[in-house]
Design an enzyme around this catalytic site. Structure first.
Site, PDB file in Angstrom:
ATOM      1  N   ARG A  19       0.825  -1.227   0.000  1.00 51.98           N
ATOM      2  CA  ARG A  19       0.000   0.000   0.000  1.00 51.98           C
ATOM      3  C   ARG A  19       0.847   1.259   0.000  1.00 51.98           C
ATOM      4  O   ARG A  19       0.499   2.249   0.638  1.00 51.98           O
ATOM      5  CB  ARG A  19      -0.953   0.021   1.198  1.00 51.98           C
ATOM      6  CG  ARG A  19      -2.135  -0.906   1.084  1.00 51.98           C
ATOM      7  CD  ARG A  19      -3.146  -0.364   0.058  1.00 51.98           C
ATOM      8  NE  ARG A  19      -4.300  -1.234  -0.004  1.00 51.98           N
ATOM      9  CZ  ARG A  19      -5.429  -1.030   0.671  1.00 51.98           C
ATOM     10  NH1 ARG A  19      -5.542   0.027   1.437  1.00 51.98           N
ATOM     11  NH2 ARG A  19      -6.417  -1.864   0.548  1.00 51.98           N
ATOM     12  N   ARG A  23      -3.723   6.708   0.578  1.00 50.32           N
ATOM     13  CA  ARG A  23      -4.305   7.966   1.064  1.00 50.32           C
ATOM     14  C   ARG A  23      -3.361   8.801   1.916  1.00 50.32           C
ATOM     15  O   ARG A  23      -3.625   9.965   2.161  1.00 50.32           O
ATOM     16  CB  ARG A  23      -5.575   7.669   1.860  1.00 50.32           C
ATOM     17  CG  ARG A  23      -6.789   7.551   0.976  1.00 50.32           C
ATOM     18  CD  ARG A  23      -7.984   6.998   1.716  1.00 50.32           C
ATOM     19  NE  ARG A  23      -7.880   5.543   1.788  1.00 50.32           N
ATOM     20  CZ  ARG A  23      -8.851   4.756   2.243  1.00 50.32           C
ATOM     21  NH1 ARG A  23      -9.981   5.266   2.679  1.00 50.32           N
ATOM     22  NH2 ARG A  23      -8.685   3.442   2.275  1.00 50.32           N
ATOM     23  N   ARG A  32      -7.865  11.105  -5.986  1.00 46.87           N
ATOM     24  CA  ARG A  32      -9.038  10.462  -5.439  1.00 46.87           C
ATOM     25  C   ARG A  32     -10.304  11.295  -5.664  1.00 46.87           C
ATOM     26  O   ARG A  32     -11.397  10.763  -5.788  1.00 46.87           O
ATOM     27  CB  ARG A  32      -8.814  10.304  -3.932  1.00 46.87           C
ATOM     28  CG  ARG A  32      -9.195   8.971  -3.434  1.00 46.87           C
ATOM     29  CD  ARG A  32      -8.852   8.806  -1.992  1.00 46.87           C
ATOM     30  NE  ARG A  32      -9.741   7.774  -1.490  1.00 46.87           N
ATOM     31  CZ  ARG A  32     -10.633   7.949  -0.558  1.00 46.87           C
ATOM     32  NH1 ARG A  32     -10.752   9.108   0.034  1.00 46.87           N
ATOM     33  NH2 ARG A  32     -11.417   6.940  -0.209  1.00 46.87           N
ATOM     34  N   ASP A  68      -6.493  -3.909  -7.539  1.00 47.71           N
ATOM     35  CA  ASP A  68      -7.025  -4.501  -6.315  1.00 47.71           C
ATOM     36  C   ASP A  68      -7.263  -5.994  -6.518  1.00 47.71           C
ATOM     37  O   ASP A  68      -7.527  -6.431  -7.640  1.00 47.71           O
ATOM     38  CB  ASP A  68      -8.338  -3.824  -5.902  1.00 47.71           C
ATOM     39  CG  ASP A  68      -8.654  -4.108  -4.436  1.00 47.71           C
ATOM     40  OD1 ASP A  68      -8.118  -3.401  -3.567  1.00 47.71           O
ATOM     41  OD2 ASP A  68      -9.387  -5.078  -4.155  1.00 47.71           O
ATOM     42  N   TYR A 144     -14.277 -12.539   0.353  1.00 46.47           N
ATOM     43  CA  TYR A 144     -15.060 -11.361  -0.034  1.00 46.47           C
ATOM     44  C   TYR A 144     -16.230 -11.740  -0.933  1.00 46.47           C
ATOM     45  O   TYR A 144     -17.310 -11.156  -0.857  1.00 46.47           O
ATOM     46  CB  TYR A 144     -14.159 -10.329  -0.728  1.00 46.47           C
ATOM     47  CG  TYR A 144     -13.203  -9.669   0.244  1.00 46.47           C
ATOM     48  CD1 TYR A 144     -13.618  -8.592   1.018  1.00 46.47           C
ATOM     49  CD2 TYR A 144     -11.901 -10.136   0.418  1.00 46.47           C
ATOM     50  CE1 TYR A 144     -12.754  -7.988   1.930  1.00 46.47           C
ATOM     51  CE2 TYR A 144     -11.036  -9.549   1.316  1.00 46.47           C
ATOM     52  CZ  TYR A 144     -11.467  -8.476   2.078  1.00 46.47           C
ATOM     53  OH  TYR A 144     -10.621  -7.892   2.982  1.00 46.47           O
TER      54      TYR A 144
HETATM   55  O1  CP3 Z   1      -0.156  -2.054  -2.323  1.00 46.96           O
HETATM   56  C1  CP3 Z   1      -0.433  -1.223  -3.203  1.00 46.96           C
HETATM   57  O2  CP3 Z   1      -0.185   0.002  -3.106  1.00 46.96           O
HETATM   58  C2  CP3 Z   1      -1.008  -1.739  -4.516  1.00 46.96           C
HETATM   59  C3  CP3 Z   1      -2.416  -1.763  -4.698  1.00 46.96           C
HETATM   60  C4  CP3 Z   1      -3.302  -2.597  -3.767  1.00 46.96           C
HETATM   61  C5  CP3 Z   1      -4.544  -2.121  -3.279  1.00 46.96           C
HETATM   62  N1  CP3 Z   1      -5.154  -3.147  -2.619  1.00 46.96           N
HETATM   63  C6  CP3 Z   1      -5.064  -0.768  -3.486  1.00 46.96           C
HETATM   64  C7  CP3 Z   1      -6.224  -0.304  -2.704  1.00 46.96           C
HETATM   65  C8  CP3 Z   1      -3.158  -3.904  -3.345  1.00 46.96           C
HETATM   66  C9  CP3 Z   1      -1.980  -4.859  -3.539  1.00 46.96           C
HETATM   67  C10 CP3 Z   1      -4.343  -4.245  -2.626  1.00 46.96           C
HETATM   68  C11 CP3 Z   1      -4.580  -5.588  -2.049  1.00 46.96           C
HETATM   69  C12 CP3 Z   1      -5.827  -5.837  -1.318  1.00 46.96           C
HETATM   70  N2  CP3 Z   1      -7.070  -5.331  -1.576  1.00 46.96           N
HETATM   71  C13 CP3 Z   1      -5.931  -6.760  -0.251  1.00 46.96           C
HETATM   72  C14 CP3 Z   1      -4.811  -7.608   0.291  1.00 46.96           C
HETATM   73  C15 CP3 Z   1      -3.883  -6.878   1.168  1.00 46.96           C
HETATM   74  C16 CP3 Z   1      -4.445  -6.460   2.505  1.00 46.96           C
HETATM   75  O3  CP3 Z   1      -4.591  -5.243   2.710  1.00 46.96           O
HETATM   76  O4  CP3 Z   1      -4.722  -7.344   3.337  1.00 46.96           O
HETATM   77  C17 CP3 Z   1      -7.274  -6.754   0.165  1.00 46.96           C
HETATM   78  C18 CP3 Z   1      -7.862  -7.575   1.304  1.00 46.96           C
HETATM   79  C19 CP3 Z   1      -7.985  -5.861  -0.676  1.00 46.96           C
HETATM   80  C20 CP3 Z   1      -9.443  -5.547  -0.669  1.00 46.96           C
HETATM   81  C21 CP3 Z   1      -9.712  -4.114  -0.385  1.00 46.96           C
HETATM   82  N3  CP3 Z   1      -9.427  -3.065  -1.229  1.00 46.96           N
HETATM   83  C22 CP3 Z   1     -10.327  -3.579   0.771  1.00 46.96           C
HETATM   84  C23 CP3 Z   1     -10.793  -4.392   1.965  1.00 46.96           C
HETATM   85  C24 CP3 Z   1     -10.404  -2.192   0.578  1.00 46.96           C
HETATM   86  C25 CP3 Z   1     -11.086  -1.199   1.485  1.00 46.96           C
HETATM   87  C26 CP3 Z   1     -10.282  -0.848   2.669  1.00 46.96           C
HETATM   88  C27 CP3 Z   1      -9.468   0.381   2.418  1.00 46.96           C
HETATM   89  O5  CP3 Z   1      -8.300   0.405   2.805  1.00 46.96           O
HETATM   90  O6  CP3 Z   1     -10.042   1.356   1.887  1.00 46.96           O
HETATM   91  C28 CP3 Z   1      -9.778  -1.884  -0.650  1.00 46.96           C
HETATM   92  C29 CP3 Z   1      -9.601  -0.530  -1.248  1.00 46.96           C
HETATM   93  C30 CP3 Z   1      -8.229  -0.171  -1.720  1.00 46.96           C
HETATM   94  N4  CP3 Z   1      -7.361  -0.999  -2.369  1.00 46.96           N
HETATM   95  C31 CP3 Z   1      -7.651   1.130  -1.614  1.00 46.96           C
HETATM   96  C32 CP3 Z   1      -6.387   1.046  -2.238  1.00 46.96           C
HETATM   97  C33 CP3 Z   1      -5.391   2.147  -2.436  1.00 46.96           C
HETATM   98  C34 CP3 Z   1      -8.299   2.355  -0.996  1.00 46.96           C
HETATM   99  C35 CP3 Z   1      -9.329   2.901  -1.942  1.00 46.96           C
HETATM  100  C36 CP3 Z   1      -9.377   4.396  -2.088  1.00 46.96           C
HETATM  101  O7  CP3 Z   1      -8.335   5.048  -2.181  1.00 46.96           O
HETATM  102  O8  CP3 Z   1     -10.485   4.874  -2.187  1.00 46.96           O
END
Ligand code: CP3
Length: 336
Positions: A19, A23, A32, A68, A144
């Protein structure tokens, strides 16, 4: 980073962060306001820009594709939305009829923007920066899909695994095939290594962990090794605890990404010397910063000196992390 993933003990170790595009960066928040999360993932101009933001700021050794893990269920035909304050929301998959509505034949076309993003990134990135593709592991993606949203327990999913193992097994098999295909596509589009995120692996008891985490991961690794030999694969069985070494040995991944709870020095003694370890600074320590950040980061780095290591966090960067703490972390890892 590719050399480290190939088993070389480098000093200092390469560093990137889960990540790292997020944000906590003002330039990420600016993007965003322009488009929702799915649009940002599926518009190559935006996804390229978001992938590059942390590389420009910190010169990370690895650039992880901005996308994602839930793009796969969406590409299979399941509805998906990211709601403010709630995270992902999907139409829950609870029956054979729900499973039958998924269409693996859609995945290649639906994920074309992701491959275009990778193709552009492989042209734009400095040669020394490793481009990382990724997918969720079948079990975590199934969590999910069945639950229909995020959860602490994923009760509906674990119940399905126990009460309808045939249906759950078919879902896992479908995800295993689609994930392998999707990752081969990412590799062909320029990903130099891939990571499998199994964020919820730690929910399962050992017998189910072997069946729904180790076995599908091993199949994906075998498929990638046959189809695209030489591709480096990182596995992240989050919160797998004492099962992590078995996961590493039995799946055949090149690198084991360790979560925050792992004692890296102890894990290192439990796995072959050739296994690369990735991790595992606590994201809270990064958020807090200061002398603790420097001390803890260097303790992890120094404790793994002499064996292949890729420095990272134990989970993703938290959104209220001051960007200057990330700079301080990279400096602490690189300063020898
Ligand atoms: O790591 C990185 O920077 C690369 C991109 C990446 C994202 N998600 C971007 C993202 C990666 C590799 C993921 C993996 C991901 N996504 C996982 C596995 C890793 C972990 O965190 O356990 C999981 C479970 C998800 C599913 C997911 N995506 C959730 C549960 C959420 C909502 C929670 C949150 O943090 O907002 C997301 C959204 C998400 N994925 C965001 C980002 C940058 C935030 C969205 C936004 O900016 O509006």
């Amino acid at each position: 980073m590719l050399r480290a993933l190939a088993g070389e003990a480098l000093w200092p170790p390469p560093v990137w962060l889960m990540r790292q595009a997020g944000r906590y960066l003002p330039e990420f928040r600016a993007m965003r306001d322009k488009a929702d999360f799915m649009t940002r993932c599926l518009t190559p101009d935006m996804a390229v820009e978001l992938t590059l933001q942390p590389i420009r700021r910190y010169a990370m050794d690895g650039a992880i594709l901005f996308s994602d893990i839930l793009i796969l269920p969406w590409a299979l035909g399941q509805s998906l939305a990211f709601e403010e304050g709630r995270g992902p929301v999907l139409d829950p998959l609870r029956s054979a009829a729900d499973l039958a509505r998924l269409d693996p034949a859609r995945v290649a076309e639906a994920t074309e923007p992701v491959r275009e993003t990778l193709r552009r990134l492989s042209r734009e990135l400095p040669a020394a920066t490793t481009l990382l593709g990724f997918a969720g592991s079948p079990f975590t993606v199934a969590c999910y899909m069945v639950e229909g949203c995020g959860s602490r327990e994923f009760g509906a999913t674990r119940e399905m695994a126990l009460t309808d193992p045939e249906l759950f097994g078919r879902l896992i098999a479908l995800l295993t095939d689609s994930t392998a295909e999707m990752l081969i596509g990412q590799i062909d589009a320029g990903a130099e290594a891939v990571m499998l995120f199994d964020s919820w692996a730690g929910l399962l008891p050992p017998s189910q962990f072997r069946r729904h985490v180790i076995a599908p991961t091993r199949r994906i690794v075998e498929r990638l090794r046959t189809a695209r030999p030489g591709t480096r694969i990182i596995g992240f069985p989050r919160l797998a605890g004492v099962m992590a070494p078995a996961y590493a040995r039995e799946t055949g991944v090149d690198a084991l990404a360790c979560d925050t709870s792992a004692d890296m020095a102890q894990i290192a003694r439990m796995v072959p010397d050739t296994l690369v370890l990735q991790g595992n600074l606590d994201p809270f320590i990064l958020k807090t910063g200061g002398e603790t950040l420097r001390r803890e980061a260097r303790a992890i780095r120094d404790g793994l000196r002499g064996r292949p290591h890729v420095f990272n966090l134990g989970h993703g960067v938290m959104q209220d992390t001051p960007p200057e703490h990330v700079a301080a972390l990279v400096e602490a890892v690189r300063d020898v």
